[in-house]
Design an enzyme around this catalytic site. Structure first.
Site, PDB file in Angstrom:
ATOM      1  CD  GLU A 172       3.333  41.776  19.084  1.00 17.94           C
ATOM      2  OE1 GLU A 172       3.410  42.982  19.351  1.00 17.94           O
ATOM      3  OE2 GLU A 172       2.489  41.319  18.299  1.00 17.94           O
ATOM      4  CD  GLU A 375      -1.147  39.764  19.721  1.00 16.97           C
ATOM      5  OE1 GLU A 375      -1.056  40.752  18.958  1.00 16.97           O
ATOM      6  OE2 GLU A 375      -0.723  39.777  20.883  1.00 16.97           O
TER       7      GLU A 375
HETATM    8  C1  PNW Z   1       0.259  43.865  18.957  1.00 16.92           C
HETATM    9  N1  PNW Z   1       3.783  48.024  15.485  1.00 16.92           N
HETATM   10  O1  PNW Z   1       0.788  45.149  19.029  1.00 16.92           O
HETATM   11  C2  PNW Z   1       0.014  43.541  20.411  1.00 16.92           C
HETATM   12  O2  PNW Z   1       0.485  42.306  20.845  1.00 16.92           O
HETATM   13  C3  PNW Z   1      -1.375  43.821  20.858  1.00 16.92           C
HETATM   14  O3  PNW Z   1      -1.366  44.118  22.230  1.00 16.92           O
HETATM   15  C4  PNW Z   1      -1.985  44.923  20.017  1.00 16.92           C
HETATM   16  O4  PNW Z   1      -3.227  45.342  20.500  1.00 16.92           O
HETATM   17  C5  PNW Z   1      -2.091  44.395  18.604  1.00 16.92           C
HETATM   18  O5  PNW Z   1      -0.840  43.930  18.122  1.00 16.92           O
HETATM   19  C6  PNW Z   1      -2.635  45.409  17.617  1.00 16.92           C
HETATM   20  O6  PNW Z   1      -1.820  46.538  17.553  1.00 16.92           O
HETATM   21  C7  PNW Z   1       1.499  45.797  18.070  1.00 16.92           C
HETATM   22  O7  PNW Z   1       3.820  49.265  15.632  1.00 16.92           O
HETATM   23  C8  PNW Z   1       1.563  47.162  18.210  1.00 16.92           C
HETATM   24  O8  PNW Z   1       4.451  47.445  14.578  1.00 16.92           O
HETATM   25  C9  PNW Z   1       2.310  47.904  17.337  1.00 16.92           C
HETATM   26  C10 PNW Z   1       3.016  47.264  16.343  1.00 16.92           C
HETATM   27  C11 PNW Z   1       2.968  45.889  16.203  1.00 16.92           C
HETATM   28  C12 PNW Z   1       2.203  45.147  17.085  1.00 16.92           C
END
Ligand code: PNW
Length: 472
Positions: A172, A375
């Site tokens: 990401e 994911e």
């Molecule tokens: C992803 N947003 O994180 C990550 O790859 C994981 O480590 C995380 O635990 C999971 O999704 C759940 O949050 C994100 O703010 C964190 O858009 C924040 C965002 C998107 C993905």
């Protein structure tokens, strides 16, 4: 309810990858063990107000010491694959040069344990834990960090390439760049929109250089590039809302997809960013490097964004509880509203049709690339009662998204696998331990692991190779 027969109505193809995912910093703990150096997250969690309740991941869910038990849990669930990340500061405490063999040994043991249980390791090289010494030199806004990453990738592949076939470069890049350097809600917590664009470019460059570094060691690796994609809907058909949707789709989805798959940045996004960045950091050959062909597009999908060009909504769809700037450089005026769908405990709209849109979009605009959902999952406020967690909402979320995966495959979209986020409850970044995404419950006081109803259902789905007909 109907009895579950052993012949599912929706059968997935033979060889479909049934997995679950985690990342190093969120689960390992033992942050000072056996020569590991500090990462930007170790620094960040110690700064007041960065993480809810000041929680740290010093212990996390103690996976570094309990990995054998955790692989046993995976085997019980019948996972055919496990996606994890390696901690760069465990392997190169300074972020460059000297290699800490004890750090590599941990991943050698983990991988051997997985292989002993017929679970395919899917290794991610970077899931946000940059060695602090590299941030001190400038972090991702500094071009040299991309080269350091390629060296690190080569080093890990040299140690594990004989037994790990599936490699993902940078998890990401949108989050790493814009939550880390623009909104500041993730480490290193900088609020510098101009720097965040440089960071995004250098994360893309790091991906491309790592693909080349792995390829240079032979043809064995199957390499994935990772993106977090969202379905995006304008709040109305007003011109301002349509423009907001174009902007957010541009920065979130197309900026990374076009770079990795076409070797260019979208012209409209460059124009949106004209006040923020002049792209002088893009050097000759960079875009060719970034678009070096790779094997699998690793798609993380959680939600749909409903966006408006008028003020009144939130500054982002997923803002941290700790307060932050905007993660949308050049488009700070866009506001995020609820589109009327149910939400998870993160406030994220639940929309499995959005996943179909995302997959169709990639298949249409970037044809030919095999995809894996790397994911997908949801946080809910689980309750452990009588030794069990009846998480029907999470079960329904995963069921709905897997049905969508089946629909996509039937439509001819080359979708090869699915990893639930996450295998176990863990450290949810700025939310600390306040949000639970796991199929397996973790009692943080005792580290006891308890499979939730969703885990038992997922195990059954894997065993049967598909899903039942929808209930009438
Ligand atoms: C992803 N947003 O994180 C990550 O790859 C994981 O480590 C995380 O635990 C999971 O999704 C759940 O949050 C994100 O703010 C964190 O858009 C924040 C965002 C998107 C993905």
């Amino acid at each position: 309810t109907q009895p579950e027969t052993d012949v599912p109505a929706l059968v997935f193809p033979t060889g479909f990858v049934w997995g679950a995912a985690t990342s190093a910093y969120q689960i390992e703990g033992s942050t000072g063990a056996e020569g590991r150096g500090p990462s930007i997250w170790d620094t960040f969690v110690r700064q007041p107000g960065r993480v809810l309740n000041g929680e740290t991941a010093d212990v996390a869910i103690d996976h570094y010491r309990r990995y054998r038990d955790d692989v046993a849990v995976m085997a019980d669930l019948g996972l055919t694959a496990y996606r994890f990340s390696v901690s760069w500061p465990r392997i190169q405490p300074d972020g460059a040069g000297a290699v800490n063999e004890a750090g590599l040994d941990f991943y050698r043991r983990l991988v051997d344990e997985l292989l002993d249980h017929d679970i395919e390791p899917w290794l991610t090289l970077y899931h946000w834990d940059l060695p602090q010494p590299l941030e001190d030199l400038g972090g991702w806004p500094l071009r040299d960090t991309s080269k350091r990453f390629a060296d690190f990738a080569a080093c890990v592949h040299q140690a594990l390439g004989d037994r790990v076939r599936n490699w993902t470069t940078v998890n990401e890049p949108w989050c790493a760049a814009f939550l880390g350097y623009a909104s500041g809600e993730h480490a290193p917590g900088r609020r510098d929109p101009a720097a965040s664009i440089r960071a995004a470019h250098h994360l893309n460059l790091a991906h491309g250089l790592a693909v080349q570094a792995l390829r240079a060691q032979g043809p064995g690796a199957r390499i994935g590039g990772s993106v977090n994609l969202y379905a995006i809907t304008p709040a109305s058909q007003d011109e301002a809302d349509l423009d907001a949707a174009r902007r957010i789709d541009g920065l979130q989805n197309r900026f990374f997809l076009d770079a990795l798959m076409k070797g260019s940045y979208p012209e409209d996004v460059i124009a949106d960013l004209s006040e923020v960045a002049d792209f002088d950091f893009v050097q000759d050959g960079d875009m060719e490097t970034i678009s070096t062909p790779f094997d699998t597009l690793m798609v993380n999908y959680y939600s749909r964004f409903t966006v408006s060009g008028k003020p009144g909504g939130a500054a982002s769809a997923a803002a941290a509880p700790t307060g932050a700037g905007s993660p949308w450089p050049g488009s700070e005026q866009v506001s995020f509203v609820n589109g009327g769908r149910p939400v998870t405990s993160m406030g994220w709209e639940i929309d499995d049709i959005g996943l179909l849109e995302v997959l169709q979009r990639v298949a249409r605009d970037y044809p030919g690339i095999p995809m894996v959902i790397s994911e997908n999952g949801a946080a809910f406020d689980d309750v452990l009662a009588d030794g069990a967690v009846d998480d029907q909402e999470r079960l329904a979320y995963i069921d709905a998204h897997l049905r969508t995966c089946h629909t996509a495959i039937e439509a001819g979209i080359p979708l090869k696998g699915y990893f639930a986020w996450s295998l176990m409850d863990n450290f949810e970044w700025a939310w600390g331990y306040g949000k639970r995404f796991g199929l397996v419950h973790v009692d943080y006081a005792t580290q006891l692991r308890t499979p939730k109803a969703s885990a038992l259902w997922y195990a059954d789905t894997i065993r049967r190779g598909g899903l039942s007909a929808p209930a009438e």
